[in-house]
Design an enzyme around this catalytic site. Structure first.
Site, PDB file in Angstrom:
ATOM      1  N   LYS A  90     -12.926  -1.709   6.222  1.00  0.00           N
ATOM      2  CA  LYS A  90     -12.222  -2.484   7.225  1.00  0.00           C
ATOM      3  C   LYS A  90     -12.718  -2.487   8.748  1.00  0.00           C
ATOM      4  CE  LYS A  90      -8.856  -3.194   3.885  1.00  0.00           C
ATOM      5  NZ  LYS A  90      -8.030  -2.446   2.859  1.00  0.00           N
ATOM      6  N   TRP A 137       0.885  -1.058  -0.059  1.00  0.00           N
ATOM      7  CA  TRP A 137       0.151   0.113  -0.033  1.00  0.00           C
ATOM      8  C   TRP A 137       0.889   1.230   0.061  1.00  0.00           C
ATOM      9  CZ3 TRP A 137      -4.274  -1.712  -1.860  1.00  0.00           C
ATOM     10  CH2 TRP A 137      -4.752  -2.733  -1.585  1.00  0.00           C
ATOM     11  N   ASP A 166      -2.166   6.868   5.975  1.00  0.00           N
ATOM     12  CA  ASP A 166      -2.999   5.862   5.512  1.00  0.00           C
ATOM     13  C   ASP A 166      -3.561   4.826   6.627  1.00  0.00           C
ATOM     14  OD1 ASP A 166      -4.306   3.685   4.468  1.00  0.00           O
ATOM     15  OD2 ASP A 166      -3.089   3.271   2.889  1.00  0.00           O
TER      16      ASP A 166
HETATM   17  C1  LIG Z   1      -7.329  -1.947   1.867  1.00  0.00           C
HETATM   18  C2  LIG Z   1      -6.260  -1.198   1.993  1.00  0.00           C
HETATM   19  C3  LIG Z   1      -6.072   0.018   0.879  1.00  0.00           C
HETATM   20  C4  LIG Z   1      -6.918   0.196  -0.300  1.00  0.00           C
HETATM   21  O1  LIG Z   1      -8.180   0.355   0.030  1.00  0.00           O
HETATM   22  P1  LIG Z   1      -9.233   0.750  -1.271  1.00  0.00           P
HETATM   23  O2  LIG Z   1     -10.371   1.272  -0.491  1.00  0.00           O
HETATM   24  O3  LIG Z   1      -9.582  -0.797  -1.788  1.00  0.00           O
HETATM   25  O4  LIG Z   1      -8.526   1.528  -2.137  1.00  0.00           O
HETATM   26  C5  LIG Z   1      -5.122   0.955   1.168  1.00  0.00           C
HETATM   27  N1  LIG Z   1      -4.543   1.111   2.332  1.00  0.00           N
HETATM   28  C6  LIG Z   1      -4.417   0.164   3.165  1.00  0.00           C
HETATM   29  C7  LIG Z   1      -3.375   0.071   4.555  1.00  0.00           C
HETATM   30  C8  LIG Z   1      -5.453  -0.820   3.078  1.00  0.00           C
HETATM   31  O5  LIG Z   1      -5.606  -2.041   4.114  1.00  0.00           O
END
Ligand SMILES: *Cc1c(COP(=O)(O)O)cnc(C)c1O
Length: 356
Positions: A190, A99, A166
């Site tokens: 999540k 990521w 993030d």
């Molecule tokens: C799942 C995830 C993403 C991607 O998220 P999307 O909504 O599918 O774009 C980005 N960063 C982290 C840390 C993630 O766990």
């Protein structure tokens, strides 16, 4: 059979969220309309948006001067929106996995990127420790929880530069000192809601600092000025998010959530560390996530990995297959997962170990 949902994302939601969302699909706020067919400009939905933003602010104790937005495009769109809005010359990034890597790739389209440290040398199974963030960069970006590899940074870093995180896979799993950050973003799927909304917490003062023109929809200011209602927002995910936020408040907020998450992770790591058959892929306890526990079978048992997944499924356990880049198993212990599911997994591991 009762299922124990360990999927990494989209993932388990609280029963409260699912029930209230299901009810609203039939009749939303006594309007006689489904949440799926109601105007986002209706006063009933405006109330949902207002309360969801207020609860995010309350739960994370967000100080004055920040906007809470619910945007489309996933966390992945934020990889580009962050540099579009904030990167004038140079930004610093910490490379802790896929990521982070994707975020770096987008940032390079807008300016110079200084990757201050990387744990790629060991397939990202640790958090780099000794690095310095230059004071003169436009911002420093890092990923708090590395969903794929099972590493996590649970302490808000002290840096002079603007800070961007993030927090897609661990938001609401601990109190956060938001005042240290300029932007925090997190895909909803999540710890919050079905896929389709991304929470963005943005400091007012971080905006308007770059000289390039920014397309309307990709400009945080557009959404901040309109209370996240510039265009049609993801109505259903925001409704579901509100239910989850209410649940977090009801149980005692993110401090209580953290206590429960720590307890769940401790039970699973203890079972892995004391096992003859399984081992954790992240060795340094300080770097271990409490959200996505990654483990494998010790070398002498690796041929049993598939058999364990099949055995676990007979107990109702789903979603424990590890990401292909790590292999083995990953048990995601997101906020909505009850301790009972962790206990069922640990019992299955012990039983399998005794049988083999
Ligand atoms: C799942 C995830 C993403 C991607 O998220 P999307 O909504 O599918 O774009 C980005 N960063 C982290 C840390 C993630 O766990």
């Amino acid at each position: 059979m009762k299922k124990h949902n360990f999927y990494a994302g989209p993932s388990i939601l609280t029963p409260y969220t699912i029930k209230n969302t299901a009810d609203a699909v039939i009749d939303f706020a006594n309007t006689g309309l489904s949440i799926l067919e109601v105007s986002h400009r209706s006063k009933e939905f405006q109330a949902v948006m207002d309360e969801a933003q207020a609860l995010v602010k309350e739960l994370l104790e967000i100080p004055e001067g920040y906007h809470v937005l619910f945007l489309g495009g996933g966390a992945s769109l934020q990889f580009a929106m962050v540099p579009f809005n904030l990167l004038q010359t140079k930004a610093a990034y910490l490379d802790t996995g896929v990521w982070a890597h994707k975020a770096i790739k987008e940032a390079k389209l807008f300016g110079e990127v200084d990757v201050v440290a990387s744990s790629e040398d060991k397939n990202y199974n640790y958090i780099p420790k000794h690095y310095a963030v230059p004071d003169d960069v436009d911002y420093f970006h890092y990923t708090t929880n590395n969903t794929i590899y099972g590493t996590e940074i649970r302490k808000d870093p002290d840096v002079k530069a603007r800070l961007v995180a993030d927090m897609s896979s661990d938001i609401f799993s601990r109190p956060v000192d938001v005042s240290k950050y300029d932007i925090i973003y997190a895909g909803a799927q999540k710890n919050l809601a079905p896929a389709g909304a991304t929470i963005v917490i943005v400091r007012e003062d971080a905006l308007g600092k770059v000289t390039r023109p920014i397309p309307t929809m990709l400009n945080y200011k557009t959404h901040a000025d309109k209370g996240s209602m510039f265009n049609t927002p993801p109505v259903l995910p925001i409704f579901s998010a509100l239910q989850t936020l209410k649940y977090y408040k009801e149980i005692g907020g993110v401090k209580e959530m953290e206590k429960r998450d720590l307890a769940k992770a401790a039970v699973l790591y203890e079972a892995i560390d004391s096992s003859r058959m399984f081992e954790a892929t992240v060795k340094d306890h300080e770097d271990r996530t409490i959200m996505n526990v990654c483990f494998v079978m010790k070398p002498e048992y690796t041929e049993l990995e598939k058999a364990f997944i099949d055995f676990a499924s007979t107990k109702g356990i789903v979603g424990i297959k590890g990401h292909r880049s790590v292999g083995g198993f990953r048990a995601s212990l997101y906020n909505a997962l009850p301790m009972e599911s962790v206990e069922v997994l640990v019992a299955a591991m012990k039983e399998f170990e005794n049988n083999n």
